[in-house]
Write a protein that holds these residues in place. Structure first.
Motif, PDB file in Angstrom:
ATOM      1  N   ARG A  78       5.771  -0.971  -2.235  1.00 54.71           N
ATOM      2  CA  ARG A  78       4.649  -1.206  -3.150  1.00 54.71           C
ATOM      3  C   ARG A  78       3.473  -1.818  -2.405  1.00 54.71           C
ATOM      4  O   ARG A  78       3.661  -2.674  -1.543  1.00 54.71           O
ATOM      5  CB  ARG A  78       5.072  -2.143  -4.276  1.00 54.71           C
ATOM      6  CG  ARG A  78       6.100  -1.518  -5.197  1.00 54.71           C
ATOM      7  CD  ARG A  78       6.514  -2.449  -6.305  1.00 54.71           C
ATOM      8  NE  ARG A  78       5.377  -2.898  -7.087  1.00 54.71           N
ATOM      9  CZ  ARG A  78       5.340  -4.049  -7.724  1.00 54.71           C
ATOM     10  NH1 ARG A  78       6.364  -4.868  -7.668  1.00 54.71           N
ATOM     11  NH2 ARG A  78       4.284  -4.393  -8.421  1.00 54.71           N
ATOM     12  N   PRO A  79       2.229  -1.428  -2.740  1.00 64.35           N
ATOM     13  CA  PRO A  79       1.071  -2.052  -2.103  1.00 64.35           C
ATOM     14  C   PRO A  79       0.878  -3.479  -2.608  1.00 64.35           C
ATOM     15  O   PRO A  79       1.320  -3.839  -3.700  1.00 64.35           O
ATOM     16  CB  PRO A  79      -0.099  -1.164  -2.523  1.00 64.35           C
ATOM     17  CG  PRO A  79       0.352  -0.536  -3.794  1.00 64.35           C
ATOM     18  CD  PRO A  79       1.849  -0.391  -3.681  1.00 64.35           C
ATOM     19  N   PRO A 115       1.784   0.203   1.517  1.00 71.54           N
ATOM     20  CA  PRO A 115       3.246   0.265   1.549  1.00 71.54           C
ATOM     21  C   PRO A 115       3.746   0.567   2.961  1.00 71.54           C
ATOM     22  O   PRO A 115       3.062   1.204   3.756  1.00 71.54           O
ATOM     23  CB  PRO A 115       3.578   1.423   0.607  1.00 71.54           C
ATOM     24  CG  PRO A 115       2.385   1.575  -0.262  1.00 71.54           C
ATOM     25  CD  PRO A 115       1.217   1.153   0.562  1.00 71.54           C
ATOM     26  N   SER A 116       4.934   0.073   3.261  1.00 65.71           N
ATOM     27  CA  SER A 116       5.523   0.316   4.577  1.00 65.71           C
ATOM     28  C   SER A 116       7.037   0.319   4.445  1.00 65.71           C
ATOM     29  O   SER A 116       7.583   0.108   3.373  1.00 65.71           O
ATOM     30  CB  SER A 116       5.074  -0.752   5.572  1.00 65.71           C
ATOM     31  OG  SER A 116       5.723  -1.975   5.285  1.00 65.71           O
ATOM     32  N   GLY A 154      -0.587 -11.053  -3.887  1.00 66.36           N
ATOM     33  CA  GLY A 154       0.025 -10.686  -5.162  1.00 66.36           C
ATOM     34  C   GLY A 154       0.200  -9.191  -5.284  1.00 66.36           C
ATOM     35  O   GLY A 154      -0.311  -8.410  -4.483  1.00 66.36           O
ATOM     36  N   SER A 155       0.905  -8.788  -6.311  1.00 64.23           N
ATOM     37  CA  SER A 155       1.215  -7.377  -6.510  1.00 64.23           C
ATOM     38  C   SER A 155       0.249  -6.683  -7.460  1.00 64.23           C
ATOM     39  O   SER A 155       0.312  -5.465  -7.618  1.00 64.23           O
ATOM     40  CB  SER A 155       2.641  -7.234  -7.048  1.00 64.23           C
ATOM     41  OG  SER A 155       2.763  -7.925  -8.270  1.00 64.23           O
ATOM     42  N   LEU A 192      -9.391  -1.102  -4.883  1.00 64.60           N
ATOM     43  CA  LEU A 192      -8.842  -1.217  -3.526  1.00 64.60           C
ATOM     44  C   LEU A 192      -7.958  -0.042  -3.150  1.00 64.60           C
ATOM     45  O   LEU A 192      -7.736   0.224  -1.983  1.00 64.60           O
ATOM     46  CB  LEU A 192      -8.032  -2.514  -3.381  1.00 64.60           C
ATOM     47  CG  LEU A 192      -8.821  -3.794  -3.201  1.00 64.60           C
ATOM     48  CD1 LEU A 192      -7.865  -4.975  -3.050  1.00 64.60           C
ATOM     49  CD2 LEU A 192      -9.746  -3.719  -2.027  1.00 64.60           C
ATOM     50  N   VAL A 193      -7.420   0.656  -4.149  1.00 69.42           N
ATOM     51  CA  VAL A 193      -6.501   1.758  -3.880  1.00 69.42           C
ATOM     52  C   VAL A 193      -7.308   3.043  -3.776  1.00 69.42           C
ATOM     53  O   VAL A 193      -8.092   3.366  -4.676  1.00 69.42           O
ATOM     54  CB  VAL A 193      -5.439   1.874  -4.993  1.00 69.42           C
ATOM     55  CG1 VAL A 193      -4.487   3.008  -4.717  1.00 69.42           C
ATOM     56  CG2 VAL A 193      -4.689   0.559  -5.135  1.00 69.42           C
ATOM     57  N   ALA A 194      -7.108   3.777  -2.682  1.00 67.60           N
ATOM     58  CA  ALA A 194      -7.808   5.053  -2.498  1.00 67.60           C
ATOM     59  C   ALA A 194      -7.274   6.077  -3.498  1.00 67.60           C
ATOM     60  O   ALA A 194      -6.059   6.133  -3.739  1.00 67.60           O
ATOM     61  CB  ALA A 194      -7.606   5.560  -1.079  1.00 67.60           C
ATOM     62  N   PRO A 195      -8.154   6.887  -4.098  1.00 65.61           N
ATOM     63  CA  PRO A 195      -7.674   7.895  -5.049  1.00 65.61           C
ATOM     64  C   PRO A 195      -6.798   8.933  -4.326  1.00 65.61           C
ATOM     65  O   PRO A 195      -7.094   9.335  -3.217  1.00 65.61           O
ATOM     66  CB  PRO A 195      -8.933   8.534  -5.600  1.00 65.61           C
ATOM     67  CG  PRO A 195     -10.046   8.111  -4.718  1.00 65.61           C
ATOM     68  CD  PRO A 195      -9.588   6.920  -3.942  1.00 65.61           C
ATOM     69  N   SER A 196      -5.726   9.346  -4.983  1.00 67.43           N
ATOM     70  CA  SER A 196      -4.821  10.305  -4.327  1.00 67.43           C
ATOM     71  C   SER A 196      -5.044  11.716  -4.775  1.00 67.43           C
ATOM     72  O   SER A 196      -5.785  12.046  -5.592  1.00 67.43           O
ATOM     73  CB  SER A 196      -3.376   9.930  -4.560  1.00 67.43           C
ATOM     74  OG  SER A 196      -3.130   9.343  -5.790  1.00 67.43           O
TER      75      SER A 196
END
Length: 141
Positions: A78-79, A103-104, A130-131, A137-141
């Motif tokens: 999870r990011p 995520p990794s 935090g989660s 911040l999240v790039a569109p997929s």
């Protein structure tokens, strides 16, 4: 015991036994309330599933600090978002940045970022992680 008129002398005082019972009941209620507050605080603040620690920092110039963050998480798929900041000599926050930790496969990762400042920085640190990752911040997929 003499009965006194309550209109003139007020109502009778509680006996010593009744006062003691009231004090004991109030004490038990306060202790139970304290335990309940402590339990709620522990579940919300204790043992986080995401932990961000300062790995190091480097003052690049009078307007920039580079911060390395070591992020440990229970679910590395999870990011995570971390807030990284720069502080001046007197402790004021002079720069802040939200950092997306992608995520990794590893539970612990190190990420590095640059924080621009409004005054000369002396130290960089991690405010917290935090989660709840903001959508911007999240790039569109």
């Amino acid at each position: 015991m003499i009965d006194r008129p309550p209109a003139r002398y007020g109502s009778e005082r509680l006996s010593r036994r009744n006062r003691r019972r009231i004090v004991i009941a109030a004490t038990v209620l306060v202790v139970a309330l304290g335990v309940a507050i402590a339990a709620v605080a522990f579940t919300r603040l204790g043992s986080p599933d995401i932990k961000g620690e300062l790995g190091g920092y480097r003052v690049v110039d009078p307007g920039t600090v580079e911060v390395t963050v070591s992020v440990t998480r229970d679910d590395p798929s999870r990011p995570v978002v971390c807030i990284v900041r720069a502080r001046s000599y007197n402790g004021d926050e002079v720069g802040r940045r939200e950092l997306l930790v992608a995520p990794s496969t590893a539970e612990t990762v190190q990420v590095r970022t640059v924080v621009k400042t409004s005054a000369p920085p002396v130290v960089g640190d991690v405010y917290g992680c935090g989660s709840d990752v903001p959508a911007y911040l999240v790039a569109p997929s």
